[in-house]
Design a protein around this motif. Structure first.
Motif, PDB file in Angstrom:
ATOM      1  N   THR A 277       0.857  -1.279  -0.080  1.00  0.00           N
ATOM      2  CA  THR A 277       0.014  -0.071   0.074  1.00  0.00           C
ATOM      3  C   THR A 277       0.895   1.377  -0.031  1.00  0.00           C
ATOM      4  O   THR A 277       0.337   2.214  -0.223  1.00  0.00           O
ATOM      5  N   ASP A 326       1.774  -3.529   7.614  1.00  0.00           N
ATOM      6  CA  ASP A 326       0.421  -3.720   6.735  1.00  0.00           C
ATOM      7  C   ASP A 326      -0.578  -4.482   7.780  1.00  0.00           C
ATOM      8  O   ASP A 326      -1.424  -4.841   7.100  1.00  0.00           O
ATOM      9  N   ARG A 404      -4.521   2.198   2.713  1.00  0.00           N
ATOM     10  CA  ARG A 404      -4.078   1.415   3.703  1.00  0.00           C
ATOM     11  C   ARG A 404      -4.607   0.229   4.094  1.00  0.00           C
ATOM     12  O   ARG A 404      -6.048   0.008   3.773  1.00  0.00           O
TER      13      ARG A 404
END
Length: 527
Positions: A277, A326, A404
């Motif tokens: 991301t 993440d 995200r």
């Protein structure tokens, strides 16, 4: 085109970046530099030609960089990618011992049913997913070598990094002396450095002999074992990059400004690969910071500096596992601390040479806040110079408009609202944040004036007089007449409401225009 000398060699830049790679390997900083030194010394003993020493250095600095590219895949199969790589130094990854290692780490950190599924898939596929990841690592690393303008022999060598003497590595079937000598030297040095650091000379010799003929070239093992005391580093060995590279003419060529920018962009892209991301994050922050600095009418040298700081501000994330970067749910207190340490790592990785240290000092401010609530130093107010304020605002904004794992990307309007709230709460500097928003196309598109409407030249003059320069000194330093210098000073006083050098200095401090980051050349051209 800007072909002026940047003051930085490619070797120095890669040595600094290797410190971040060390963190991603779960090793202390300077592991790769020590490994290179071992390989270089052993290479001289076994007849490696001097003209191949630069290739050996580049192989040592780059071969593990691709590990950031497969960090998400490693995490999916083995949990914490940093722990996985640190543990891998203790195992011979070929044959049954390698399969035992992979199965032992399969699904780490997951519930037992998930661990069993990952292990079963690995057995059923014969580890093909792992092999694909390794192949991807090699290809990505060779791409970086090409982007840095290194010779084809370097690209070819790093593609062999996961080959083995017994032919059981990647690419399949590449074995023995088909593997470049520089790669075989680094294979051995990379492992024995870890074992030597943990268990002394005897441990280094033991692991070399144990893997002779499988992972390592038997001839190199014999040469190493007979000269281990001479080849292995000692506590007094010096790792100052400038001194080390000055001994090898092939590593002393300095980059032009354009070449340095291109190298930093390439390394920034690799940094962002650590988390899916974050792709393009560092480039985006750098571009936004530079445009905001221009709108604030900072001198060209400062625009360049904040642009470069934007490119490297996340290099410390190599020390943070992907399981944290993440994570789709809120971080624990311990995970928060690990994430906050990334900006410290960034500053330390870039702490030398001096030209990079200035970048690191700015880059390390990317998460500071004006009220002192940021990290890693927790400084605020005038302790954060203007370049740092710009970078902090640009980083905060750009993260908002990126997706995200825990949320979708915010719209421009939503992100603008969040930044406005941060300004109102006293966490972001208004002038810097306004310039960032304008650069991003939010709100006014007019050119944002510098603090108090000062021009770039007036900002330079203010910096000089705040440091004690008299009118004549200003004229001499800037190559202008004394009368012109005096006119600049009068205008500065009028715009800032200052009546003396002292009050002008206080204005500069309050505006973040002074600090330890000021000691930088004026000659750089904005990107």
């Amino acid at each position: 085109m800007d072909e002026r000398d940047s003051g930085v060699t490619l070797a120095e830049l890669l040595a600094a970046f290797s410190l971040a790679t060390d963190l991603g390997l779960g090793q202390p900083m300077e592991h790769l530099l020590r490994s290179w030194q071992i390989a270089s010394r052993l290479g001289r003993l076994v007849g490696l030609p001097d003209d191949q020493q630069p290739t050996l250095f580049h192989v040592a600095m780059l071969s593990w960089v691709g590990c950031v590219a497969d960090a998400p895949e490693v995490t999916a199969s083995f949990g914490d990618d940093i722990v996985f790589r640190a543990d891998s130094y203790q195992a011979d990854l070929g044959g049954l011992s390698g399969m035992a290692f992979f199965l032992g780490h399969a699904g780490r950190g997951q519930p037992l049913p998930q661990r069993l599924r990952v292990a079963a898939t690995m057995v059923a596929t014969g580890g093909t997913r792992v092999m694909r990841g390794i192949q991807g690592h090699c290809l990505v690393t060779s791409t970086l070598a090409d982007q840095l303008g290194l010779p084809e022999e370097t690209s070819a060598a790093v593609r062999q990094f996961f080959a083995r003497w017994d032919g059981q590595g990647v690419p399949r079937g590449v074995r023995g002396e088909q593997i470049a000598l520089v790669v075989r030297l680094f294979h051995l040095a990379d492992v024995v450095e870890v074992h030597h650091r943990r268990g002394g000379v005897s441990a280094a010799v033991e692991v070399a002999r144990a893997r002779s003929g499988s992972q390592f070239d038997p001839r190199l093992v014999e040469a190493f074992c007979s000269t281990a005391v001479e080849v292995l580093p000692v506590a007094t060995d010096e790792y100052d990059a400038h001194q080390l590279f000055s001994r090898d003419p092939g590593l002393t060529c300095r980059l032009s400004d354009d070449d340095l920018d291109a190298a930093l962009v390439a390394l920034a892209d690799f940094t962002d690969l650590r988390c899916p991301t974050r792709a393009g994050h560092s480039r985006g922050v750098a571009d936004l910071s530079a445009e905001a600095a221009r709108r604030l009418r900072l001198p060209a040298g400062e625009v360049t500096m904040v642009y470069r700081a934007g490119l490297v501000h996340d290099v410390g994330l190599h020390g943070v596992p992907t399981t944290i970067l993440d994570k789709p749910t809120p971080l624990t207190a311990t995970e928060e601390e690990r994430l906050r340490a990334a900006s410290y790592f960034t500053e330390r990785v870039l702490s030398r040479p001096k030209a990079l240290a200035r970048l690191g000092a700015i880059a390390g401010l990317a998460h500071e806040r004006m009220d002192g609530s940021g990290y890693h130093r927790g400084v605020g107010g005038q302790a954060v110079p203007l370049p740092g304020r710009i970078l902090a605002a640009a980083c905060a904004f750009h993260e908002l408009v990126e997706p995200r794992s825990s949320r979708p990307a915010r719209t421009l309007k939503e992100a603008t609202g969040v930044i406005r709230a941060e300004i109102a709460a006293g966490r972001l500097d208004q002038a810097a944040a306004d310039a960032v928003l304008a650069a991003a196309g939010a709100g006014t598109r007019r050119r944002v004036a510098g603090p108090a409407g000062l021009t770039p030249r007036e900002l330079e003059v203010l910096g000089l007089i705040a440091r004690g320069a008299a009118t004549g000194d200003v004229a001499s330093r800037l190559g202008i007449s004394r009368k012109t210098a005096g006119t600049h000073i009068e205008r500065i006083y009028a715009k800032t409401g200052a009546s003396s050098r002292s009050t002008a200095t206080l204005f500069a401090l309050r505006s973040g225009l002074l600090g330890a980051l000021d000691d930088r050349p004026d000659s750089h051209v904005a990107p």
